[in-house]
Motif scaffolding. Sequence first.
Motif, PDB file in Angstrom:
ATOM      1  N   ASN A  44      15.722 -35.187  96.267  1.00  0.00           N
ATOM      2  CA  ASN A  44      14.711 -34.930  97.282  1.00  0.00           C
ATOM      3  C   ASN A  44      15.562 -34.761  98.662  1.00  0.00           C
ATOM      4  O   ASN A  44      15.150 -33.907  99.330  1.00  0.00           O
ATOM      5  CB  ASN A  44      13.736 -35.931  97.210  1.00  0.00           C
ATOM      6  CG  ASN A  44      12.652 -35.764  97.941  1.00  0.00           C
ATOM      7  OD1 ASN A  44      12.311 -34.705  98.544  1.00  0.00           O
ATOM      8  ND2 ASN A  44      12.020 -36.720  98.519  1.00  0.00           N
ATOM      9  N   MET A  45      16.292 -35.796  98.787  1.00  0.00           N
ATOM     10  CA  MET A  45      17.134 -35.876 100.084  1.00  0.00           C
ATOM     11  C   MET A  45      17.868 -34.592 100.260  1.00  0.00           C
ATOM     12  O   MET A  45      17.988 -33.955 101.217  1.00  0.00           O
ATOM     13  CB  MET A  45      17.963 -37.045 100.051  1.00  0.00           C
ATOM     14  CG  MET A  45      18.816 -37.296 101.398  1.00  0.00           C
ATOM     15  SD  MET A  45      20.040 -38.751 101.289  1.00  0.00           S
ATOM     16  CE  MET A  45      20.965 -38.345 100.076  1.00  0.00           C
ATOM     17  N   THR A  49      17.764 -31.777 103.339  1.00  0.00           N
ATOM     18  CA  THR A  49      18.721 -31.755 104.266  1.00  0.00           C
ATOM     19  C   THR A  49      19.817 -30.797 104.319  1.00  0.00           C
ATOM     20  O   THR A  49      20.719 -30.541 104.877  1.00  0.00           O
ATOM     21  CB  THR A  49      19.229 -33.320 104.422  1.00  0.00           C
ATOM     22  OG1 THR A  49      20.117 -33.570 103.186  1.00  0.00           O
ATOM     23  CG2 THR A  49      18.160 -34.060 104.619  1.00  0.00           C
ATOM     24  N   ASP A  50      20.222 -30.242 102.812  1.00  0.00           N
ATOM     25  CA  ASP A  50      21.280 -29.399 102.451  1.00  0.00           C
ATOM     26  C   ASP A  50      20.918 -28.068 102.130  1.00  0.00           C
ATOM     27  O   ASP A  50      20.139 -27.930 101.283  1.00  0.00           O
ATOM     28  CB  ASP A  50      22.194 -29.936 101.515  1.00  0.00           C
ATOM     29  CG  ASP A  50      23.604 -29.652 101.111  1.00  0.00           C
ATOM     30  OD1 ASP A  50      23.855 -28.371 101.449  1.00  0.00           O
ATOM     31  OD2 ASP A  50      24.425 -30.272 100.599  1.00  0.00           O
ATOM     32  N   GLU A  51      21.349 -27.236 103.004  1.00  0.00           N
ATOM     33  CA  GLU A  51      21.179 -25.585 102.913  1.00  0.00           C
ATOM     34  C   GLU A  51      21.420 -25.217 101.325  1.00  0.00           C
ATOM     35  O   GLU A  51      20.662 -24.415 100.658  1.00  0.00           O
ATOM     36  CB  GLU A  51      21.888 -24.791 103.742  1.00  0.00           C
ATOM     37  CG  GLU A  51      21.703 -25.055 105.238  1.00  0.00           C
ATOM     38  CD  GLU A  51      20.047 -24.718 105.638  1.00  0.00           C
ATOM     39  OE1 GLU A  51      19.815 -23.727 104.720  1.00  0.00           O
ATOM     40  OE2 GLU A  51      19.590 -25.107 106.430  1.00  0.00           O
ATOM     41  N   LYS A  52      22.262 -25.771 100.711  1.00  0.00           N
ATOM     42  CA  LYS A  52      22.633 -25.282  99.556  1.00  0.00           C
ATOM     43  C   LYS A  52      21.960 -25.782  98.264  1.00  0.00           C
ATOM     44  O   LYS A  52      21.630 -24.965  97.506  1.00  0.00           O
ATOM     45  CB  LYS A  52      24.173 -26.194  98.989  1.00  0.00           C
ATOM     46  CG  LYS A  52      24.759 -25.563  97.786  1.00  0.00           C
ATOM     47  CD  LYS A  52      26.302 -26.170  97.670  1.00  0.00           C
ATOM     48  CE  LYS A  52      26.083 -27.604  97.253  1.00  0.00           C
ATOM     49  NZ  LYS A  52      27.521 -28.127  97.040  1.00  0.00           N
ATOM     50  N   TYR A  53      20.885 -26.720  98.680  1.00  0.00           N
ATOM     51  CA  TYR A  53      19.849 -27.105  97.569  1.00  0.00           C
ATOM     52  C   TYR A  53      18.415 -26.866  98.032  1.00  0.00           C
ATOM     53  O   TYR A  53      17.516 -27.093  97.329  1.00  0.00           O
ATOM     54  CB  TYR A  53      19.827 -28.681  97.569  1.00  0.00           C
ATOM     55  CG  TYR A  53      21.271 -29.228  96.819  1.00  0.00           C
ATOM     56  CD1 TYR A  53      21.240 -29.170  95.393  1.00  0.00           C
ATOM     57  CD2 TYR A  53      22.290 -29.647  97.596  1.00  0.00           C
ATOM     58  CE1 TYR A  53      22.379 -29.705  94.829  1.00  0.00           C
ATOM     59  CE2 TYR A  53      23.600 -29.869  96.968  1.00  0.00           C
ATOM     60  CZ  TYR A  53      23.504 -29.995  95.601  1.00  0.00           C
ATOM     61  OH  TYR A  53      24.895 -30.438  94.919  1.00  0.00           O
ATOM     62  N   ASN A  59      10.442 -29.690  91.698  1.00  0.00           N
ATOM     63  CA  ASN A  59       8.957 -30.154  91.089  1.00  0.00           C
ATOM     64  C   ASN A  59       9.299 -31.528  90.599  1.00  0.00           C
ATOM     65  O   ASN A  59       9.485 -31.756  89.339  1.00  0.00           O
ATOM     66  CB  ASN A  59       8.354 -29.410  90.281  1.00  0.00           C
ATOM     67  CG  ASN A  59       7.103 -29.835  89.575  1.00  0.00           C
ATOM     68  OD1 ASN A  59       6.298 -30.541  90.224  1.00  0.00           O
ATOM     69  ND2 ASN A  59       7.083 -29.400  88.434  1.00  0.00           N
ATOM     70  N   PRO A  60       9.140 -32.702  91.329  1.00  0.00           N
ATOM     71  CA  PRO A  60       9.792 -34.257  91.077  1.00  0.00           C
ATOM     72  C   PRO A  60       8.650 -34.656  89.950  1.00  0.00           C
ATOM     73  O   PRO A  60       7.433 -34.614  90.163  1.00  0.00           O
ATOM     74  CB  PRO A  60       9.741 -34.758  92.302  1.00  0.00           C
ATOM     75  CG  PRO A  60       8.743 -34.001  93.174  1.00  0.00           C
ATOM     76  CD  PRO A  60       8.916 -32.529  92.827  1.00  0.00           C
ATOM     77  N   ARG A  61       9.141 -35.084  88.886  1.00  0.00           N
ATOM     78  CA  ARG A  61       8.519 -35.790  87.625  1.00  0.00           C
ATOM     79  C   ARG A  61       9.234 -36.346  86.643  1.00  0.00           C
ATOM     80  O   ARG A  61      10.393 -35.916  86.693  1.00  0.00           O
ATOM     81  CB  ARG A  61       7.186 -34.774  87.188  1.00  0.00           C
ATOM     82  CG  ARG A  61       8.106 -33.613  86.351  1.00  0.00           C
ATOM     83  CD  ARG A  61       6.917 -32.696  85.736  1.00  0.00           C
ATOM     84  NE  ARG A  61       6.203 -33.224  84.612  1.00  0.00           N
ATOM     85  CZ  ARG A  61       4.929 -32.739  84.389  1.00  0.00           C
ATOM     86  NH1 ARG A  61       4.172 -31.921  85.094  1.00  0.00           N
ATOM     87  NH2 ARG A  61       4.235 -33.287  83.372  1.00  0.00           N
ATOM     88  N   ILE A  62       8.617 -37.413  86.124  1.00  0.00           N
ATOM     89  CA  ILE A  62       9.208 -38.042  84.857  1.00  0.00           C
ATOM     90  C   ILE A  62       8.306 -37.841  83.740  1.00  0.00           C
ATOM     91  O   ILE A  62       7.021 -37.877  83.937  1.00  0.00           O
ATOM     92  CB  ILE A  62       9.546 -39.494  85.131  1.00  0.00           C
ATOM     93  CG1 ILE A  62      10.490 -39.465  86.249  1.00  0.00           C
ATOM     94  CG2 ILE A  62      10.005 -40.279  84.086  1.00  0.00           C
ATOM     95  CD1 ILE A  62      10.738 -40.985  86.963  1.00  0.00           C
ATOM     96  N   VAL A 311      11.343 -40.853 102.086  1.00  0.00           N
ATOM     97  CA  VAL A 311      12.641 -39.953 101.473  1.00  0.00           C
ATOM     98  C   VAL A 311      13.551 -40.757 101.342  1.00  0.00           C
ATOM     99  O   VAL A 311      14.287 -41.401 102.342  1.00  0.00           O
ATOM    100  CB  VAL A 311      12.897 -38.780 102.206  1.00  0.00           C
ATOM    101  CG1 VAL A 311      13.989 -38.180 101.486  1.00  0.00           C
ATOM    102  CG2 VAL A 311      11.663 -37.998 102.310  1.00  0.00           C
ATOM    103  N   PHE A 312      14.030 -40.968 100.261  1.00  0.00           N
ATOM    104  CA  PHE A 312      15.235 -42.007  99.851  1.00  0.00           C
ATOM    105  C   PHE A 312      16.469 -41.790 100.403  1.00  0.00           C
ATOM    106  O   PHE A 312      16.890 -40.142 100.337  1.00  0.00           O
ATOM    107  CB  PHE A 312      15.427 -42.131  98.216  1.00  0.00           C
ATOM    108  CG  PHE A 312      16.733 -43.052  97.777  1.00  0.00           C
ATOM    109  CD1 PHE A 312      16.772 -44.033  98.179  1.00  0.00           C
ATOM    110  CD2 PHE A 312      17.847 -42.162  97.544  1.00  0.00           C
ATOM    111  CE1 PHE A 312      17.865 -44.992  97.507  1.00  0.00           C
ATOM    112  CE2 PHE A 312      19.002 -43.029  97.191  1.00  0.00           C
ATOM    113  CZ  PHE A 312      18.951 -44.193  97.275  1.00  0.00           C
TER     114      PHE A 312
END
Length: 630
Positions: A44-45, A49-53, A59-62, A311-312
């Motif tokens: 998530n971070m 914050t990082d253009e590469k990602y 789609n955050p889930r467990i 956001v962690f």
Amino acid sequence: MAKHQFQTEVNQLLQLMIHSLYSNKEIFLRELVSNGSDALDKLNMLHLTDEKYKSIDFNPRIDIAIDKEAKTLTISDTGIGMNDEDLVANLGTIAKSGTKAFLENLSGDQKNDSKLIGQFGVGFYASFMVADKVEVTSKKAGEEKAFTWISTGDGEYEIIESEKESHGTTIVLHLKEDESEFLEEYRLTSIITKYSNHIPFPIFMDKEHYIAAETDDEGNETKPSSTEIKNEQINKASALWTLAKSDISDDEYKDFYQSIAHDSSEPLKWFHNKAEGAIEYTTLFYIPSQAPMDLYRVDYQSGIKLYINRVFITDDEKELMPTYLRFLRGVIDSKDLPLNVSREILQSNPVMAKIKNASVKKVLNELSKMMKKDKESYDKFYGEFGNVLKEGLYSDMGNREKILELMQFNTMNSDEKVSIEEFVKNVDEEKKEIYYITGQMNLGMLKSSPSLERFKAKGYDVLVMNEEIDTIVFPMVTDYKEYKFVNVTDAKFKESEEEKKEEEEKSKDFEGLTKEFKEALGESVKDVQVTFDLTDSPVAIKEDKEDPSYMMAQMMKQMGQNSEMPPIKPIMQINPNHEMILKLKDSADQNLINDAAFVLLDQAKLYAGMELEDTADFITKLNRIMSKAL
């Protein structure tokens, strides 16, 4: 296919997991879900914050899946994922100091060792409490290859290249025969509700729903009853610290603590605070009921997680709170920091500095309230963390007075511990001096120190401190409000002219004996002097604080390197009013005087908590003296 040997410490931990008598096995699910949440936090971070990602689909889930036929339980996440190197680093070795400390505390007694598991989150390896085989398939975000890690906990694991559609990690547990309870929906749902309800990402699981039979107006069945499977979210997925305190139950606070602290015991206390104004932030701090195992390690694991607008950001930054509060567990969440803040910027950021300073004051104030309103809890806290809190006396000058007021002191005249505020009520208001003694020895022995005899005679009470850290910290604590801290060896009392004259005459009268003692002891002492501070003891020793070697030794001790310094020669003090000293002064037996000098010096060293260099010689000389006396 590549086979690897587990690191020795991992093997040790696995054996404990596999053969443990530990009853609370359900924590394995808490640990795996917590790991999945951490992986989602990290992605998530980077996604923000990082253009590469940024182009990566996030789609955050467990997901939790049950296969009763195959007897497998699967936990999947869509987080950052791992490549083969990460799998070796994270699953084949132990890097966290807390886990090392956990292993160092193992005794070899399964029943006792198993209790330690509840005091420390054992992470991924807890899987082997319920599974006899574990498969971890993972694909790192932004990479093409996926890898599967496989182990039966027998000392080896293998990593093979595999296939996985999207990034993230899937853990398949092949459950042991007697662990079928973890294949039941209600059991898993109850565990998630208990430990992971406030994980900030949704947790999904297939749940079976009963559909009642349909009937017509006459009661005839038109459609039989059935069941259907629905994939449902089973946790709240709300950041607990963002909720109003009135909306959070004590049980929810406790469960959240157990989730973030990886601790099966309940917290001792918690402080939830929301600051609004120029800077907006929320803090939720917990005090554990037991000291973390790595509390006194240099490489201790920070217990504070930093979030920015939920956001962690990091859980590995020791600068978030001062080291003397490293026992805290919890969360700091700010709206006023940039998401891409680096560790270097974080340490010098004025917003973070204000949050830290305000948070420290809040924690110290809450501890002060606890001390005054909940003595039982505070006594338990102080027993676990008092020595750590003392570190703040030399590292946090701005809060020194508040920290001093949180201390609990033993005193010469009391069997109960007292606060500094209570102690100064009985301090001489003219002198305004707080007398103290430090020494690494039994408390009773330190209270009996010859150095305290003149204070007993004059009716003054003294702070008695017998912990190692006291000898380092309190020489640097100079005052409290208008009161001065004075070491007992530095205390000076007014004497009348008559008293001074009498002491001078007595000192001259004992010049012969002090000279004989000095010649006998040679390089063992710096000097032998007459003292009038003793009332019951024949001798005492002290160190010359004007001596350069003394100052150097104190500096080395503060740096933890005092073992490299040669021992300081003490000054031996004799009591001219003691019967033994008076008899030695009048003795013509030079051998007796020589033996007595060494025996008395060793006696004084024992009183000072020092070890004798030659115990056999001490006993020999003591026996010779006793033989002459019999």
